[in-house]
Design a protein around this motif. Structure first.
Motif, PDB file in Angstrom:
ATOM      1  N   UNK A 108       0.851  -1.177   0.000  1.00  0.00           N
ATOM      2  CA  UNK A 108       0.000   0.000   0.000  1.00  0.00           C
ATOM      3  C   UNK A 108       0.896   1.239   0.000  1.00  0.00           C
ATOM      4  N   UNK A 109       0.318   2.374  -0.309  1.00  0.00           N
ATOM      5  CA  UNK A 109       1.097   3.607  -0.285  1.00  0.00           C
ATOM      6  C   UNK A 109       2.244   3.563  -1.277  1.00  0.00           C
ATOM      7  N   UNK A 110       3.421   3.991  -0.840  1.00  0.00           N
ATOM      8  CA  UNK A 110       4.587   4.061  -1.712  1.00  0.00           C
ATOM      9  C   UNK A 110       5.512   2.869  -1.500  1.00  0.00           C
ATOM     10  N   UNK A 111       6.031   2.343  -2.601  1.00  0.00           N
ATOM     11  CA  UNK A 111       7.086   1.328  -2.569  1.00  0.00           C
ATOM     12  C   UNK A 111       8.117   1.741  -3.605  1.00  0.00           C
ATOM     13  N   UNK A 129      -5.031  -0.542  -4.961  1.00  0.00           N
ATOM     14  CA  UNK A 129      -5.149   0.194  -6.227  1.00  0.00           C
ATOM     15  C   UNK A 129      -4.473   1.559  -6.189  1.00  0.00           C
ATOM     16  N   UNK A 130      -4.322   2.133  -4.986  1.00  0.00           N
ATOM     17  CA  UNK A 130      -3.713   3.456  -4.895  1.00  0.00           C
ATOM     18  C   UNK A 130      -2.211   3.412  -4.621  1.00  0.00           C
ATOM     19  N   UNK A 131      -1.606   2.230  -4.640  1.00  0.00           N
ATOM     20  CA  UNK A 131      -0.163   2.112  -4.383  1.00  0.00           C
ATOM     21  C   UNK A 131       0.639   2.690  -5.550  1.00  0.00           C
ATOM     22  N   UNK A 171       1.713   2.760 -11.328  1.00  0.00           N
ATOM     23  CA  UNK A 171       0.664   2.350 -10.419  1.00  0.00           C
ATOM     24  C   UNK A 171       0.524   0.848 -10.277  1.00  0.00           C
ATOM     25  N   UNK A 172      -0.477   0.462  -9.508  1.00  0.00           N
ATOM     26  CA  UNK A 172      -0.666  -0.945  -9.165  1.00  0.00           C
ATOM     27  C   UNK A 172      -1.050  -1.795 -10.372  1.00  0.00           C
TER      28      UNK A 172
END
Length: 261
Positions: A108-111, A129-131, A171-172
């Motif tokens: 999730x978030x930033x990677x 979906x928002x990662x 994005x994801x």
């Protein structure tokens, strides 16, 4: 064992949650976290009660890459010190990659940077979906060296090349198309999707599962200590370049690097 930057919690089913627990720093990889994750990999592999490992991050991000303080130390260090620290990081990834249990990533978030490396050593990766993802090293005049064997093992050279070079964020859904993510769901469905990934592993023989994972690894390109050392030498060369001095210096000075157009 008490950790400062991570947590390990195991439920009655044998599902262990390995949590990056520095939310105030977006779970960036510090020297201490690198050491603790290395210890965690050994601990989880040896614990016969553990059937599945969930790798997750606390707070708003999964893992935002390298800790700024750790990066500053590398910027000021000599070549031997940089190689030693990069080797510690590389051995952490190797240890996590070789955990003899199924590992499921909860993204999730930033990677970014090392966060993508952690994602790549998971056997399955469930992403919100928002990662957002990115191999951002070339923005600093560096290369994604220590994580590169695991990213290439995950998605192949052809897909890795533009990601390594461009440092662009994605994005994801694109992460799934690339093969980095195996499942993409909305944020409120993330935990249910993780449970769906866990369930099959609770019905199979634990020792055979570990053997099957080793079998699959043995059939891919081997990630040997020689391979790791070669990537670290390339990183050390990169750190000594004019571009790295400009890029990392600009980052810490909060200005644009000379090549930015």
């Amino acid at each position: 064992m008490t950790f400062e930057t991570i947590r390990i919690e195991t439920d009655a089913r044998g599902v262990a949650r390995l949590t990056l627990a520095l939310p105030q720093k977006h779970n960036a990889l510090s020297a201490r976290m690198i050491g603790e994750l290395t210890e965690a990999a050994e601990q989880l592999s040896a614990d016969r009660s553990v059937r599945v490992v969930i790798l997750e991050g606390e707070g708003r991000s999964f893992c935002a890459g390298g800790d700024l303080g750790w990066m500053r130390e590398q910027f000021d260090a000599d070549r031997a010190t940089r190689i030693a620290e990069a080797t510690r990081l590389a051995m952490m990834f190797k240890g996590l990659n070789e955990i003899s249990k199924p590992m499921i990533g909860r993204l999730h978030g930033n990677a970014f940077g090392g966060g993508v490396g952690l994602m790549s050593i998971c056997d399955a990766a469930v992403a919100s979906t928002d990662a957002k993802f990115g191999l951002t090293e070339t923005r600093l005049g560096l290369i994604p060296a220590t994580i590169s064997p695991y990213v290439v093992a995950r998605i192949g050279e052809g897909k890795a090349r533009p990601l390594f070079m461009s440092a662009r964020l994605f994005g994801a859904e694109e992460a799934r198309a690339l093969g980095l993510a195996t499942t993409v769901v909305t944020a409120d469905a993330l935990d249910a999707a993780i449970e769906a990934e866990i369930e099959p592993y609770l019905a199979v023989a634990p020792e055979a599962t570990g053997r099957a994972k080793r079998l699959a690894r043995s059939l891919g390109a081997p990630i040997t200590e020689k391979t790791i050392a070669a990537t670290i030498e390339q990183l050390a060369d990169c750190w000594e370049s004019d571009e790295a001095r400009e890029g990392v210096g600009a980052f810490f000075d909060k200005r644009e690097p000379a090549w930015r157009r």
